[in-house]
Design a protein around this motif. Structure first.
Motif, short mmCIF file in Angstrom:
data_model
loop_
_atom_site.label_atom_id
_atom_site.label_comp_id
_atom_site.label_asym_id
_atom_site.label_seq_id
_atom_site.Cartn_x
_atom_site.Cartn_y
_atom_site.Cartn_z
N VAL A 206 28.67 24.93 38.39
CA VAL A 206 28.12 23.80 39.13
C VAL A 206 28.02 24.12 40.63
O VAL A 206 27.07 23.73 41.30
CB VAL A 206 28.99 22.54 38.92
N ALA A 207 29.02 24.84 41.15
CA ALA A 207 29.03 25.14 42.59
C ALA A 207 29.96 26.31 42.87
O ALA A 207 30.83 26.65 42.05
CB ALA A 207 29.49 23.91 43.39
N HIS A 208 29.75 26.93 44.05
CA HIS A 208 30.65 27.97 44.55
C HIS A 208 31.55 27.33 45.60
O HIS A 208 31.06 26.72 46.56
CB HIS A 208 29.85 29.11 45.20
N LEU A 209 32.83 27.48 45.44
CA LEU A 209 33.79 26.92 46.39
C LEU A 209 34.28 28.03 47.31
O LEU A 209 34.66 29.11 46.83
CB LEU A 209 34.96 26.27 45.66
N PRO A 210 34.28 27.81 48.62
CA PRO A 210 34.62 28.88 49.57
C PRO A 210 36.08 29.31 49.46
O PRO A 210 36.96 28.51 49.16
CB PRO A 210 34.33 28.25 50.93
N GLY A 211 36.31 30.61 49.72
CA GLY A 211 37.64 31.15 49.66
C GLY A 211 38.40 30.96 50.96
O GLY A 211 37.82 30.68 52.01
N ALA A 216 38.48 34.68 52.43
CA ALA A 216 37.62 33.98 53.39
C ALA A 216 36.28 34.69 53.52
O ALA A 216 36.22 35.93 53.57
CB ALA A 216 38.32 33.91 54.75
N GLY A 217 35.22 33.93 53.53
CA GLY A 217 33.88 34.49 53.62
C GLY A 217 33.29 34.86 52.27
O GLY A 217 32.14 35.33 52.20
N ARG A 218 34.08 34.67 51.20
CA ARG A 218 33.60 34.94 49.85
C ARG A 218 33.88 33.72 48.97
O ARG A 218 34.49 32.75 49.40
CB ARG A 218 34.32 36.16 49.26
N LEU A 234 37.58 27.16 38.58
CA LEU A 234 37.89 28.42 37.91
C LEU A 234 38.03 29.48 38.99
O LEU A 234 37.03 29.93 39.56
CB LEU A 234 36.78 28.78 36.92
N GLY A 235 39.27 29.87 39.31
CA GLY A 235 39.48 30.75 40.45
C GLY A 235 40.14 32.08 40.13
O GLY A 235 40.23 32.94 41.01
N ALA A 236 40.59 32.27 38.90
CA ALA A 236 41.30 33.51 38.54
C ALA A 236 40.39 34.43 37.74
O ALA A 236 39.44 34.00 37.10
CB ALA A 236 42.55 33.18 37.74
N GLY A 237 40.70 35.72 37.80
CA GLY A 237 40.01 36.69 36.96
C GLY A 237 38.85 37.40 37.61
O GLY A 237 38.21 38.24 36.98
N PHE A 238 38.54 37.10 38.87
CA PHE A 238 37.37 37.68 39.54
C PHE A 238 37.76 38.93 40.32
O PHE A 238 38.80 38.97 40.97
CB PHE A 238 36.74 36.67 40.50
N SER A 239 36.88 39.92 40.29
CA SER A 239 37.04 41.08 41.17
C SER A 239 36.51 40.72 42.56
O SER A 239 35.82 39.71 42.74
CB SER A 239 36.26 42.27 40.61
N ASP A 240 36.83 41.56 43.55
CA ASP A 240 36.30 41.33 44.89
C ASP A 240 34.77 41.37 44.88
O ASP A 240 34.12 40.59 45.59
CB ASP A 240 36.84 42.38 45.85
N ALA A 241 34.19 42.26 44.10
CA ALA A 241 32.73 42.35 44.02
C ALA A 241 32.14 41.08 43.43
O ALA A 241 31.09 40.60 43.89
CB ALA A 241 32.32 43.56 43.18
N GLN A 242 32.79 40.50 42.45
CA GLN A 242 32.29 39.26 41.85
C GLN A 242 32.44 38.09 42.80
O GLN A 242 31.61 37.17 42.79
CB GLN A 242 33.02 38.99 40.53
#
Length: 282
Positions: A206-211, A216-218, A234-242
């Protein structure tokens, strides 16, 4: 900046899926729970690939997109509808997904794909009757990349769990249970059951929530919507590239979780992958 985005879009255009027709009415699985009458079910491996539906003329995804397979891959296939999985082998979901999404078929990549056929949607008989019909049909096709999914019976939950553990240790994703007395009907029901060592399902972005902090900045988390309409972060399981290039709003993602809270939201949810075989929506 705009010119760079346009060039990137053009460069990736060949990887975009073909426009989707109406999605096929596929049989979908519920999740296994102890106490099911296992004597009523056939058991097979759950193949971690891309759902493929042959409608008698065209190979399509679960979402309805046409799969641009090489002509040789479907040459001689009958006008009988077949439901199966486009599979590249255990642990190779990424290859299956990237290969089946290409509008211009990569012949070498397709040589590593098998169509694992597990049902005949238009047969009209019970699954007990569809199994021998499916085996006979695949035998007449006579192509090594078209395989009938082996089916067997188990006597108890303990026996089922033993098969599950052997399958997972060998690199498999899990098992499927198919009710022998069932007719093929689109939608989710106990006629088809998935058995895995963990729970997973899909949700729409639905949306991207800022880090914050090191993110920060991702993207810090995705706001996703379950099929029930409930939303969660949903905030877990992502690589830095993702996190730098997160799944698009409207796309579907698979997440893994361990049970649910009283309200139905997942516990310990973790991102697994983007479901590029499911059409984006807004």
């Amino acid at each position: 900046m705009l010119r760079r985005h346009c060039l990137a879009w053009l460069a990736g255009a060949s990887a975009l899926p073909a426009l989707a027709a109406d999605p096929p009415a596929l049989l979908l699985a519920n999740v296994y729970r102890p106490g099911l009458p296992l004597a009523d079910y056939w058991v097979s491996e759950k193949y971690d690939g891309v759902r493929g539906y042959w409608d008698g003329r065209t190979l399509r995804t679960r979402g309805g997109e046409t799969v641009a397979a090489p002509a040789w891959f479907t040459a001689g296939w009958p006008d009988t509808a077949m439901d199966g999985e486009l599979w590249a082998g255990r642990g190779r979901f990424g290859h299956a997904q990237s290969t089946t999404r290409q509008q211009h078929a990569d012949d070498a990549a397709w040589r590593q794909i098998q169509f694992m056929v597990f049902d005949l949607p238009r047969h009209g008989g019970r699954f007990d009757e569809r199994i021998p019909a499916l085996n006979a049909l695949v035998a007449t096709i006579g192509q090594p990349w078209v395989q009938a999914v082996p089916q067997k019976r188990v006597a108890s939950d303990a026996a089922l769990q033993a098969v599950l553990q052997r399958t997972v240790r060998a690199g498999g994703e899990g098992l499927m249970l198919h009710r022998g007395a069932s007719l093929y009907q689109g939608g989710r029901s106990d006629d088809l059951i998935k058995v895995k060592t963990h729970e997973d399902t899909e949700a729409r972005v639905v949306a991207h929530l800022p880090g914050k902090g090191r993110h920060a900045g991702r993207m810090g988390a995705l706001l996703v919507e379950m099929r029930t309409g409930q939303r969660f972060k949903l905030g877990a399981g992502f690589s830095d590239a993702q996190r730098a290039d997160p799944p698009a709003v409207g796309s579907w993602v698979t997440y893994r979780f361990r049970g649910t809270h009283d309200g139905g939201l997942p516990r310990f949810a973790s991102f697994v992958r983007v479901r590029e075989d499911m059409p984006a929506s807004r």
